[in-house]
Design a protein around this motif. Structure first.
Motif, mmCIF file in Angstrom:
data_model
loop_
_atom_site.group_PDB
_atom_site.id
_atom_site.type_symbol
_atom_site.label_atom_id
_atom_site.label_comp_id
_atom_site.label_asym_id
_atom_site.label_seq_id
_atom_site.Cartn_x
_atom_site.Cartn_y
_atom_site.Cartn_z
ATOM 1 N N VAL A 67 25.776 35.067 -5.373
ATOM 2 C CA VAL A 67 24.364 35.062 -5.748
ATOM 3 C C VAL A 67 23.475 34.423 -4.691
ATOM 4 N N ALA A 68 24.066 33.649 -3.781
ATOM 5 C CA ALA A 68 23.277 32.994 -2.727
ATOM 6 C C ALA A 68 24.239 32.397 -1.714
ATOM 7 N N VAL A 69 23.697 32.050 -0.557
ATOM 8 C CA VAL A 69 24.514 31.456 0.496
ATOM 9 C C VAL A 69 23.715 30.371 1.202
ATOM 10 N N SER A 70 24.403 29.307 1.594
ATOM 11 C CA SER A 70 23.772 28.207 2.320
ATOM 12 C C SER A 70 24.835 27.590 3.221
ATOM 13 N N GLY A 71 24.466 26.528 3.920
ATOM 14 C CA GLY A 71 25.423 25.886 4.799
ATOM 15 C C GLY A 71 24.923 24.539 5.256
ATOM 16 N N ASN A 72 25.803 23.826 5.936
ATOM 17 C CA ASN A 72 25.449 22.513 6.480
ATOM 18 C C ASN A 72 25.295 22.605 7.982
ATOM 19 N N SER A 73 24.136 22.225 8.492
ATOM 20 C CA SER A 73 23.919 22.123 9.926
ATOM 21 C C SER A 73 24.223 23.456 10.608
ATOM 22 N N LEU A 104 18.973 32.994 0.778
ATOM 23 C CA LEU A 104 19.409 31.924 1.672
ATOM 24 C C LEU A 104 18.707 30.634 1.262
ATOM 25 N N ILE A 105 19.458 29.547 1.164
ATOM 26 C CA ILE A 105 18.862 28.242 0.866
ATOM 27 C C ILE A 105 18.983 27.385 2.115
ATOM 28 N N ASP A 106 17.854 26.957 2.663
ATOM 29 C CA ASP A 106 17.884 26.228 3.928
ATOM 30 C C ASP A 106 17.949 24.715 3.723
ATOM 31 N N GLY A 107 17.900 23.986 4.823
ATOM 32 C CA GLY A 107 17.998 22.537 4.782
ATOM 33 C C GLY A 107 16.661 21.836 4.706
ATOM 34 N N ALA A 108 15.630 22.574 4.286
ATOM 35 C CA ALA A 108 14.306 21.976 4.135
ATOM 36 C C ALA A 108 13.750 22.226 2.735
ATOM 37 N N GLY A 109 14.607 22.670 1.823
ATOM 38 C CA GLY A 109 14.178 22.865 0.444
ATOM 39 C C GLY A 109 13.483 24.186 0.181
ATOM 40 N N ARG A 110 13.833 25.223 0.953
ATOM 41 C CA ARG A 110 13.203 26.532 0.783
ATOM 42 C C ARG A 110 14.259 27.597 0.512
ATOM 43 N N GLN A 163 19.969 18.431 -0.550
ATOM 44 C CA GLN A 163 18.911 19.154 -1.246
ATOM 45 C C GLN A 163 19.237 20.637 -1.365
ATOM 46 N N ALA A 164 19.842 21.200 -0.323
ATOM 47 C CA ALA A 164 20.201 22.619 -0.368
ATOM 48 C C ALA A 164 21.171 22.890 -1.513
ATOM 49 N N VAL A 165 22.185 22.049 -1.663
ATOM 50 C CA VAL A 165 23.160 22.221 -2.736
ATOM 51 C C VAL A 165 22.501 22.053 -4.098
ATOM 52 N N GLN A 166 21.704 21.007 -4.225
ATOM 53 C CA GLN A 166 21.071 20.733 -5.518
ATOM 54 C C GLN A 166 20.098 21.842 -5.911
ATOM 55 N N LEU A 167 19.327 22.316 -4.948
ATOM 56 C CA LEU A 167 18.393 23.407 -5.215
ATOM 57 C C LEU A 167 19.141 24.678 -5.599
ATOM 58 N N ALA A 168 20.227 24.949 -4.912
ATOM 59 C CA ALA A 168 20.985 26.174 -5.169
ATOM 60 C C ALA A 168 21.558 26.205 -6.579
ATOM 61 N N VAL A 169 22.142 25.093 -7.026
ATOM 62 C CA VAL A 169 22.742 25.125 -8.367
ATOM 63 C C VAL A 169 21.668 25.159 -9.448
ATOM 64 N N LYS A 170 20.541 24.516 -9.199
ATOM 65 C CA LYS A 170 19.461 24.544 -10.186
ATOM 66 C C LYS A 170 18.851 25.936 -10.311
ATOM 67 N N GLU A 171 18.644 26.600 -9.177
ATOM 68 C CA GLU A 171 17.961 27.888 -9.188
ATOM 69 C C GLU A 171 18.871 29.053 -9.548
ATOM 70 N N PHE A 172 20.151 28.980 -9.170
ATOM 71 C CA PHE A 172 21.040 30.121 -9.359
ATOM 72 C C PHE A 172 22.143 29.867 -10.378
ATOM 73 N N SER A 173 22.344 28.629 -10.772
ATOM 74 C CA SER A 173 23.316 28.253 -11.789
ATOM 75 C C SER A 173 24.642 29.006 -11.641
ATOM 76 N N PRO A 174 25.276 28.888 -10.489
ATOM 77 C CA PRO A 174 26.511 29.650 -10.274
ATOM 78 C C PRO A 174 27.667 29.131 -11.124
ATOM 79 N N VAL A 183 29.556 18.004 -1.376
ATOM 80 C CA VAL A 183 29.021 18.850 -2.454
ATOM 81 C C VAL A 183 29.149 18.113 -3.783
ATOM 82 N N ALA A 184 30.329 17.555 -4.046
ATOM 83 C CA ALA A 184 30.537 16.824 -5.296
ATOM 84 C C ALA A 184 29.554 15.667 -5.430
ATOM 85 N N GLN A 185 29.354 14.923 -4.356
ATOM 86 C CA GLN A 185 28.425 13.795 -4.385
ATOM 87 C C GLN A 185 26.992 14.241 -4.638
ATOM 88 N N SER A 186 26.626 15.392 -4.081
ATOM 89 C CA SER A 186 25.282 15.948 -4.314
ATOM 90 C C SER A 186 25.107 16.321 -5.778
#
Length: 332
Positions: free
Chosen positions: A90-96, A234-240, A269-280, A296-299
């Protein structure tokens, strides 16, 4: 109905000796063929040659342009191998550096362009100034510790304007800055777990203003004329969130080679935004390496996702019949 999944791509440094040979299942794949062909045109060793060498050689495999290409190849190959009959991505993101892999996973770049990007950016940023180090902000239960947060905040203030937040990485602060600022901050922070503060060897001051020269070179080189609209959010590292289709590709270029290169990358923020918006139903962790899981777990614990409040809650979830985090390597 198939379960939904968020795919996450790891950052730099995740191809280590333990990951040597991880590309073997993909040696004859179309993806690796494209990557190898592009590496040849760049006069660089192919990822197949590197991963299939007789032995792991740090001086070779940890060269920035080689390491980045190996990480990119592993992530993209594993992403392509995920059965779409078994999971709906449903979406993809990454670290750095994982943002570059995510861009290819979402179809903005093909494997050839993505390979050129990661190889070039590794060379540009590795030659930049400064250093990067990591320091934990957690207590034993993986909850944020206000005292540790205050210690880091004090160093950011004392070493200003030469020390910066580089990456928000779950329960860890990744800081970057000039050699003097980083050395001073490391000396001032109390040692933890006989490991931290941990200087990240071979890393310059990534995701900080010290990367502006690399950013300018990348913006001049990688124009968006031949990019495609993402086929996945795509979920970026700036909350978009960059939705599938109908994005301003010039803005995406500016973020990719401007904002995220020279300012803090907020993976938390990317992880938190992704689970809130897409609820995978699941998060699939692409390789190589296994270091994304803890961050991820800590986020998730920080926002109480699915009732998670501690490290033990997460362990219990992972040991249940339906673990939330899945390593892509286990699906191949």
């Amino acid at each position: 109905m198939k379960p939904t999944a968020l795919a996450l791509c790891p950052g730099r440094g995740t191809y280590q000796k333990a990951e040597f040979g991880c590309l073997r299942p993909f040696y004859h794949s179309d993806t690796l063929s494209q990557i190898d062909k592009t590496r040849r045109t760049l006069n660089l060793p192919t990822v197949s040659e590197l991963d299939g060498a007789d032995k792991y050689l740090p001086a070779l495999h940890q060269q920035p342009a080689n390491n980045a290409a190996l990480i990119y190849a592993a992530g993209l190959s594993q992403f392509a191998a995920i059965s779409r009959d078994d999971y709906q991505i449903v979406a993809v993101s990454g670290n750095s550096m994982g943002w570059y892999t995510a861009m290819s996973c979402a179809g903005v770049w093909d494997a050839a362009l993505g390979t050129e990007v990661v190889s070039t950016m590794a060379q540009l940023t590795a030659g930049a100034a400064g250093k990067q180090f990591i320091y934990p902000l957690l207590d034993a239960d993986w909850r944020l510790d206000p005292e540790k947060q205050a210690l880091v905040a004090a160093q950011l203030q004392q070493q200003a304007p030469d020390l910066y937040r580089s990456i928000q990485y779950g329960g860890y602060a990744v800081l970057a800055g000039t050699d003097h600022a980083v050395t001073s901050a490391i000396a001032a922070l109390p040692p933890l777990d006989e490991r931290f503060p941990l200087l990240l060897q071979g890393h310059a001051a990534f995701h900080s203003p010290l990367m502006q020269q690399a950013s300018a070179a990348a913006l001049a080189k990688f124009k968006p004329e031949h990019w495609q609209q993402p086929n996945l959010p795509l979920i970026d590292g700036a909350g978009r969130i960059w939705p599938a289709g109908h994005n301003n590709l010039c803005e995406l270029q500016q973020y990719t080679f401007g904002t995220q290169v020279s300012s803090c990358y907020n993976f938390t923020q990317a992880v938190q935004l992704a689970v809130k918006e897409f609820s995978p139903d699941h998060i699939i962790l692409l390789g190589p390496g296994q270091n994304l899981g803890g961050a991820v777990a800590q986020s998730l614990i920080e926002i109480g996702w699915r009732g998670l409040r501690s490290k033990q809650d997460f362990v219990d979830l992972q040991q249940s019949a339906t673990p939330f985090l899945i390593e892509a390597a286990s699906l191949i």
